[in-house]
Design an enzyme around this catalytic site. Sequence first.
Site, mmCIF file in Angstrom:
data_model
loop_
_atom_site.group_PDB
_atom_site.id
_atom_site.type_symbol
_atom_site.label_atom_id
_atom_site.label_comp_id
_atom_site.label_asym_id
_atom_site.label_seq_id
_atom_site.Cartn_x
_atom_site.Cartn_y
_atom_site.Cartn_z
ATOM 1 N N GLN A 109 -0.795 3.818 12.660
ATOM 2 C CA GLN A 109 -1.305 2.508 12.225
ATOM 3 C C GLN A 109 -2.569 2.777 11.420
ATOM 4 O O GLN A 109 -3.482 3.454 11.900
ATOM 5 C CB GLN A 109 -1.627 1.601 13.428
ATOM 6 C CG GLN A 109 -2.111 0.218 12.990
ATOM 7 C CD GLN A 109 -2.437 -0.719 14.153
ATOM 8 O OE1 GLN A 109 -2.333 -0.349 15.317
ATOM 9 N NE2 GLN A 109 -2.846 -1.925 13.827
ATOM 10 N N GLU A 110 -2.605 2.275 10.200
ATOM 11 C CA GLU A 110 -3.762 2.545 9.343
ATOM 12 C C GLU A 110 -4.672 1.349 9.215
ATOM 13 O O GLU A 110 -5.885 1.506 9.096
ATOM 14 C CB GLU A 110 -3.288 3.006 7.959
ATOM 15 C CG GLU A 110 -2.848 4.450 8.030
ATOM 16 C CD GLU A 110 -2.367 5.003 6.719
ATOM 17 O OE1 GLU A 110 -2.485 4.305 5.695
ATOM 18 O OE2 GLU A 110 -1.855 6.130 6.750
ATOM 19 N N HIS A 125 5.834 -5.222 9.410
ATOM 20 C CA HIS A 125 6.409 -4.851 8.112
ATOM 21 C C HIS A 125 7.835 -5.399 8.043
ATOM 22 O O HIS A 125 8.626 -5.175 8.971
ATOM 23 C CB HIS A 125 6.536 -3.328 7.974
ATOM 24 C CG HIS A 125 5.251 -2.561 7.967
ATOM 25 N ND1 HIS A 125 4.676 -2.097 6.815
ATOM 26 C CD2 HIS A 125 4.440 -2.151 8.967
ATOM 27 C CE1 HIS A 125 3.569 -1.417 7.107
ATOM 28 N NE2 HIS A 125 3.405 -1.438 8.409
ATOM 29 N N HIS A 175 0.149 -6.221 12.100
ATOM 30 C CA HIS A 175 1.007 -6.618 10.976
ATOM 31 C C HIS A 175 2.434 -6.152 11.208
ATOM 32 O O HIS A 175 2.682 -5.035 11.641
ATOM 33 C CB HIS A 175 0.484 -6.092 9.635
ATOM 34 C CG HIS A 175 0.175 -4.625 9.626
ATOM 35 N ND1 HIS A 175 -0.971 -4.100 10.174
ATOM 36 C CD2 HIS A 175 0.872 -3.583 9.139
ATOM 37 C CE1 HIS A 175 -0.969 -2.789 10.029
ATOM 38 N NE2 HIS A 175 0.140 -2.446 9.405
ATOM 39 N N ASP A 177 3.248 -5.835 0.354
ATOM 40 C CA ASP A 177 2.549 -4.550 0.532
ATOM 41 C C ASP A 177 2.353 -3.922 -0.845
ATOM 42 O O ASP A 177 3.287 -3.904 -1.661
ATOM 43 C CB ASP A 177 3.398 -3.632 1.438
ATOM 44 C CG ASP A 177 2.598 -2.463 1.992
ATOM 45 O OD1 ASP A 177 1.981 -1.726 1.193
ATOM 46 O OD2 ASP A 177 2.589 -2.284 3.211
ATOM 47 N N ILE A 178 1.141 -3.435 -1.113
ATOM 48 C CA ILE A 178 0.882 -2.865 -2.451
ATOM 49 C C ILE A 178 1.332 -1.402 -2.567
ATOM 50 O O ILE A 178 1.243 -0.804 -3.628
ATOM 51 C CB ILE A 178 -0.609 -2.981 -2.877
ATOM 52 C CG1 ILE A 178 -1.530 -2.476 -1.786
ATOM 53 C CG2 ILE A 178 -0.938 -4.417 -3.292
ATOM 54 C CD1 ILE A 178 -2.968 -2.298 -2.275
#
Length: 139
Positions: free
Chosen positions: A93-94, A101, A99, A30-31
């Site tokens: 949720q974006e 995490h 996904h 994750d960035i």
Amino acid sequence: MDDCIFCKIIKGEIPSFKVYEDEKVFAFEDINPISPGHTLVIPKNHAENIWDISEEDLLAVQRASKKIAQGIKEALGVDGIACMQLNGRAVNQEVMHYHLHLVPRRADQPALPITRWSLKPGNMDEIKERAEKISAAIK
Ligand code: 5GP
Ligand code: ZN
């Protein structure tokens, strides 16, 4: 899906720091990490959420997450990993591509906000009523 950012990452159209890939699953860092080693595990087939994803892809994500969690533990010497997955904009949720995490923490690192909430007893009659309603709706 053409306009999905994670589909683009799988295809290599957007760069990512990949940590794992198999026939059905892709995993990358994750960035905007909540903690060092925060990793996202995604199905290669586009699916938005828990309601949308096939059982086969869901199992593949879970199976891969076990291997990846082992790798994170060995590589970073972490003491715990929170596995978290959001479904729907109502729970923030974006990115609308399923996904999971994996959010690791070493005991000497700051506490993870996602693992801290206070326990307040609920109304047992209401809990029982909702349990019966949910149970009856499960096919
Ligand atoms: P959500 O709130 O949907 O569960 O989390 C989406 C996650 O995707 C966020 O933690 C966010 O930092 C991460 N993210 C969003 N865009 C990108 C991207 O382009 N690359 C990577 N590696 N992570 C992303
Ligand atoms: Zn997608």
